[in-house]
Write a protein that holds these residues in place. Sequence first.
Motif, PDB file in Angstrom:
ATOM      1  N   TYR A  33       0.829  -1.210   0.000  1.00 38.50           N
ATOM      2  CA  TYR A  33       0.000   0.000   0.000  1.00 38.50           C
ATOM      3  C   TYR A  33       0.863   1.259   0.000  1.00 38.50           C
ATOM      4  CZ  TYR A  33      -2.821   3.811   1.866  1.00 38.50           C
ATOM      5  OH  TYR A  33      -3.410   5.050   2.065  1.00 38.50           O
ATOM      6  N   PHE A  34       1.872   1.298   0.860  1.00 36.84           N
ATOM      7  CA  PHE A  34       2.715   2.506   0.901  1.00 36.84           C
ATOM      8  C   PHE A  34       3.610   2.616  -0.330  1.00 36.84           C
ATOM      9  CE2 PHE A  34       1.340   2.307   5.310  1.00 36.84           C
ATOM     10  CZ  PHE A  34       0.976   3.634   5.509  1.00 36.84           C
ATOM     11  N   GLY A  35       3.811   1.503  -1.022  1.00 34.65           N
ATOM     12  CA  GLY A  35       4.456   1.583  -2.334  1.00 34.65           C
ATOM     13  C   GLY A  35       3.555   2.293  -3.335  1.00 34.65           C
ATOM     14  N   PHE A  36       2.251   2.034  -3.263  1.00 39.88           N
ATOM     15  CA  PHE A  36       1.293   2.749  -4.115  1.00 39.88           C
ATOM     16  C   PHE A  36       1.339   4.250  -3.836  1.00 39.88           C
ATOM     17  CE2 PHE A  36      -1.563  -1.249  -4.144  1.00 39.88           C
ATOM     18  CZ  PHE A  36      -0.828  -1.780  -5.198  1.00 39.88           C
ATOM     19  N   ILE A  37       1.462   4.614  -2.578  1.00 36.55           N
ATOM     20  CA  ILE A  37       1.493   6.042  -2.225  1.00 36.55           C
ATOM     21  C   ILE A  37       2.717   6.709  -2.838  1.00 36.55           C
ATOM     22  CG2 ILE A  37       1.834   7.644  -0.301  1.00 36.55           C
ATOM     23  CD1 ILE A  37      -0.087   6.045   1.318  1.00 36.55           C
ATOM     24  N   GLN A  38       3.860   6.063  -2.715  1.00 39.62           N
ATOM     25  CA  GLN A  38       5.075   6.632  -3.307  1.00 39.62           C
ATOM     26  C   GLN A  38       4.953   6.737  -4.821  1.00 39.62           C
ATOM     27  OE1 GLN A  38       8.375   4.228  -2.024  1.00 39.62           O
ATOM     28  NE2 GLN A  38       8.380   5.056   0.073  1.00 39.62           N
ATOM     29  N   GLN A  39       4.262   5.788  -5.416  1.00 36.92           N
ATOM     30  CA  GLN A  39       4.165   5.747  -6.877  1.00 36.92           C
ATOM     31  C   GLN A  39       3.121   6.726  -7.418  1.00 36.92           C
ATOM     32  OE1 GLN A  39       3.421   1.812  -8.328  1.00 36.92           O
ATOM     33  NE2 GLN A  39       3.364   2.430 -10.487  1.00 36.92           N
ATOM     34  N   TYR A  40       1.968   6.848  -6.724  1.00 38.06           N
ATOM     35  CA  TYR A  40       0.833   7.574  -7.301  1.00 38.06           C
ATOM     36  C   TYR A  40       0.467   8.879  -6.613  1.00 38.06           C
ATOM     37  CZ  TYR A  40      -0.145   3.057  -9.565  1.00 38.06           C
ATOM     38  OH  TYR A  40      -0.059   1.903 -10.291  1.00 38.06           O
ATOM     39  N   TYR A  41       0.753   9.023  -5.324  1.00 35.63           N
ATOM     40  CA  TYR A  41       0.134  10.125  -4.574  1.00 35.63           C
ATOM     41  C   TYR A  41       0.586  11.499  -5.059  1.00 35.63           C
ATOM     42  CZ  TYR A  41      -2.112  12.503  -0.674  1.00 35.63           C
ATOM     43  OH  TYR A  41      -2.912  13.311   0.084  1.00 35.63           O
ATOM     44  N   ASP A  42       1.832  11.608  -5.511  1.00 37.15           N
ATOM     45  CA  ASP A  42       2.304  12.909  -6.006  1.00 37.15           C
ATOM     46  C   ASP A  42       1.582  13.339  -7.277  1.00 37.15           C
ATOM     47  OD1 ASP A  42       4.049  13.225  -3.936  1.00 37.15           O
ATOM     48  OD2 ASP A  42       5.789  12.395  -4.991  1.00 37.15           O
ATOM     49  N   SER A  43       0.957  12.388  -7.973  1.00 34.35           N
ATOM     50  CA  SER A  43       0.256  12.731  -9.218  1.00 34.35           C
ATOM     51  C   SER A  43      -1.081  13.437  -8.968  1.00 34.35           C
ATOM     52  CB  SER A  43       0.003  11.460 -10.047  1.00 34.35           C
ATOM     53  OG  SER A  43      -0.924  10.618  -9.404  1.00 34.35           O
ATOM     54  N   GLU A  98      -6.009  13.617   6.351  1.00 31.06           N
ATOM     55  CA  GLU A  98      -4.928  13.299   5.404  1.00 31.06           C
ATOM     56  C   GLU A  98      -4.898  11.800   5.100  1.00 31.06           C
ATOM     57  OE1 GLU A  98      -1.302  14.735   7.054  1.00 31.06           O
ATOM     58  OE2 GLU A  98      -1.973  16.829   7.128  1.00 31.06           O
ATOM     59  N   ILE A  99      -5.118  10.975   6.121  1.00 30.80           N
ATOM     60  CA  ILE A  99      -5.153   9.524   5.918  1.00 30.80           C
ATOM     61  C   ILE A  99      -6.281   9.154   4.958  1.00 30.80           C
ATOM     62  CG2 ILE A  99      -5.709   7.340   7.079  1.00 30.80           C
ATOM     63  CD1 ILE A  99      -4.166   8.410   9.521  1.00 30.80           C
ATOM     64  N   PHE A 100      -7.467   9.738   5.179  1.00 29.72           N
ATOM     65  CA  PHE A 100      -8.604   9.447   4.321  1.00 29.72           C
ATOM     66  C   PHE A 100      -8.351   9.899   2.885  1.00 29.72           C
ATOM     67  CE2 PHE A 100     -12.545   8.615   7.091  1.00 29.72           C
ATOM     68  CZ  PHE A 100     -11.781   7.924   8.014  1.00 29.72           C
ATOM     69  N   GLU A 101      -7.714  11.043   2.720  1.00 31.37           N
ATOM     70  CA  GLU A 101      -7.414  11.542   1.374  1.00 31.37           C
ATOM     71  C   GLU A 101      -6.513  10.572   0.624  1.00 31.37           C
ATOM     72  OE1 GLU A 101      -5.831  15.469   1.413  1.00 31.37           O
ATOM     73  OE2 GLU A 101      -7.720  16.420   2.004  1.00 31.37           O
ATOM     74  N   ARG A 102      -5.503  10.048   1.311  1.00 24.91           N
ATOM     75  CA  ARG A 102      -4.578   9.103   0.658  1.00 24.91           C
ATOM     76  C   ARG A 102      -5.315   7.812   0.288  1.00 24.91           C
ATOM     77  NH1 ARG A 102      -0.746  11.181   4.505  1.00 24.91           N
ATOM     78  NH2 ARG A 102      -1.206   9.499   5.967  1.00 24.91           N
ATOM     79  N   ILE A 103      -6.106   7.285   1.223  1.00 23.21           N
ATOM     80  CA  ILE A 103      -6.827   6.037   0.964  1.00 23.21           C
ATOM     81  C   ILE A 103      -7.731   6.188  -0.255  1.00 23.21           C
ATOM     82  CG2 ILE A 103      -8.647   4.512   1.849  1.00 23.21           C
ATOM     83  CD1 ILE A 103      -7.472   4.921   4.662  1.00 23.21           C
ATOM     84  N   ALA A 129      -9.059   5.388  -6.040  1.00 22.88           N
ATOM     85  CA  ALA A 129      -9.597   5.936  -7.289  1.00 22.88           C
ATOM     86  C   ALA A 129      -8.622   5.745  -8.448  1.00 22.88           C
ATOM     87  CB  ALA A 129      -9.918   7.421  -7.111  1.00 22.88           C
ATOM     88  N   ILE A 130      -7.327   5.939  -8.200  1.00 24.61           N
ATOM     89  CA  ILE A 130      -6.319   5.778  -9.247  1.00 24.61           C
ATOM     90  C   ILE A 130      -6.260   4.322  -9.719  1.00 24.61           C
ATOM     91  CG2 ILE A 130      -3.834   5.843  -9.713  1.00 24.61           C
ATOM     92  CD1 ILE A 130      -5.153   8.558  -9.735  1.00 24.61           C
ATOM     93  N   ARG A 131      -6.407   3.388  -8.780  1.00 24.56           N
ATOM     94  CA  ARG A 131      -6.289   1.960  -9.110  1.00 24.56           C
ATOM     95  C   ARG A 131      -7.598   1.366  -9.633  1.00 24.56           C
ATOM     96  NH1 ARG A 131      -5.146  -1.783  -5.788  1.00 24.56           N
ATOM     97  NH2 ARG A 131      -3.680  -2.903  -7.121  1.00 24.56           N
ATOM     98  N   HIS A 132      -8.679   2.153  -9.645  1.00 23.20           N
ATOM     99  CA  HIS A 132      -9.972   1.670 -10.157  1.00 23.20           C
ATOM    100  C   HIS A 132     -10.539   2.708 -11.130  1.00 23.20           C
ATOM    101  CE1 HIS A 132      -9.393  -0.634  -6.454  1.00 23.20           C
ATOM    102  NE2 HIS A 132     -10.144  -1.563  -7.002  1.00 23.20           N
ATOM    103  N   PRO A 133      -9.916   2.840 -12.288  1.00 21.35           N
ATOM    104  CA  PRO A 133     -10.336   3.874 -13.239  1.00 21.35           C
ATOM    105  C   PRO A 133     -11.736   3.651 -13.816  1.00 21.35           C
ATOM    106  CG  PRO A 133      -8.704   2.425 -14.238  1.00 21.35           C
ATOM    107  CD  PRO A 133      -8.770   2.052 -12.794  1.00 21.35           C
TER     108      PRO A 133
END
Length: 502
Positions: A242-252, A286-291, A296-300
Motif C-alpha cells: 500500500y505505501f508503495g502505491f502512495i510513493q508511486q501515485y500520490y504525487d500525481s 490526510e489519511i482518508f485523502e490518501r486512501i 480511485a487511481i487503481r480503479h479507473p
Amino acid sequence: MAAESSKQFWKRSAKLPGSIQPVYGAQHPPLDPRLTKNFITERSKGNALPLKNKKASSFHEFARNTSDAWDIGDDEDEDFSFQTLNSKVAKATAAQVLENHSKLRMKPERAQSALSEMPTNCKVIKSSSEAQLSRASEDGCVRNAFHKQQSLPLRPIIPLVARISDQNASGAPPMTVREKTRLEKFRQLLSSHNTDLDELRKCSWPGVPREVRPVTWRLLSGYLPANKERRKLTLQRKREEYFGFIQQYYDSRNEEHHQDTYRQIHIDIPRTNPLIPLFQQPLVQEIFERILFIWAIRHPASGYVQGINDLVTPFFVVFLSEYVEEDVENFDVTNLSQDVLRSIEADSFWCMSKLLDGIQDNYTFAQPGIQKKVKALEELVSRIDEQVHTHFRKYEVEYLQFAFRWMNNLLMRELPLRCTIRLWDTYQSEPEGFSHFHLYVCAAFLIKWRKEILDEEDFQGLLMLLQNLPTIHWGNEEIGLLLAEAYRLKYMFADAPNHYRR
C-alpha cells in the motif's frame, strides 16, 4: 416573466440572516419529531403567503410552488436593501428581551429555597445528557415544562462512536455470562492453526465482540488468510504494498488529469461525519485523502464517487479501537506512533477495497448497480406491504428519491456509526452481504416506519420523514431486530424472485 415572478417569490420569502429554523439532529438529545412537526406546522400557518395557502400534495405541485432559492445568478444580483427594520419596533423588542432575562435571574436565597422544596430522592440535573442518563427510579423528580412535553423514551444517550462495545441502547451491562462465553468461542476459533471461516461467519452473524472485531473483520473480508502462521507475513507484505502505491501515485494528485478527482475528495473529507471530532482532525483527514485517492487511481472504471468516503469510516474506527481503550470519538490520533497509524491506514484501505470489489457497479458510469437495487426494492415492497407502496404512488414519491442514498452509502447516513459497525458484522458474515442482503435490510428498514409513513399525507412530508428518520437512539438491540426481519424476507424471496414480481 417567469424569472421576474421567481425573483419576487424569493424576495417575499426571504428571511433575515440569523432566522432560527428547527433542524433535526441539531439538539442533543434530538428534537422529538412530533414536536418538531407541530412547530413547523404552526410556523407555516403564521407565515403562509395568501397566494400559496394550499399544501403541496404531490411532487408536481411541490415543484410548481417552489423556486430555487440557491440559484447562483439570483444570489449575485439580489439586493437585500428592501428589508428595513423599524427603529421603534427594534427598541421595543430589545427592551422586552432585557426584561425577560431579568425575570429569569433568581436571587441566591430564592434558588436555595427552590432546591430545598425538591423531593429528597431527586438529584440536581446539570445537563440534558445527565437527565437522559438518570435511572428510572429517579423519575419522580420534577421536570420542567419542555421535558414533560417530550415523548422520547428515557434511554441513555450513547455517543455516535465511543460506546461501540455497548450491547444495546437500553442500558444492559456491557458484558454478560453469555457474552463472555461467545468471546471465548471467538478466541478459540482465531487462535486455531487454520481458522474455520464458515464457523467464524456463523458466530459473527449476531455480532462480533469488540475485543476481537479487528482481526475478525480482516479474516471475513478476505484480507487475511485463515492460516495463522501466514497472517503476520501477509500483513507486512500488504502494508508495504500500500505505501508503495502512495510513493508511486500520490504525487500525481496535482497533475491536471487527476486534479478533479483529488479536488472532490478534498471537498468531501470534511463532510464525513462532521459531528464526530475524530474525523475532523487534520491527520485523520490526510489519511482518508490518501486512501480514497489511491483507490480511485487503481480503479479507473469508476474512479472516486461521492459516498465512497463514508465507507472508510467503519474500518478506520474498528482498526483504531485495537490500539485505543478510551472513547474513540474524542481520541487524539497524534498520541499514536507513526507505525500504528500506518498499519491502521493500510488495513482500512485493503478492507475497503475488498468491500468495493463486490459492489463496484454501484459506482461505475450511471451507477447501474444502484438503479437495479432501487428497482428491486420497489418490487419487493409492493409485495410485502402493498399499502405503503400504494401510499407512495398516491403522493408521487419515487423510491429513487430516498433509496438512492440508502444504496449508495449502505444506510450509513440513516444510522449512527455504532449501528453501522454492528450491521457490518452481519454483512461480512453473509454471502454477498453488501450487494445482496443489503436489499432486504433496506426493505425491512422501510417497513419499520410504515405507521409514520402512512400518517404523512403529502409529498413534502413523506420526503422529509424518509430523509430524517429518528434513529439517533438506536443500538444493537434495534439492529438485531432489523436484521432478523431482513433474514426472514430473504428466506421468503431470495431463492424465489418471481414471488415479488407482478
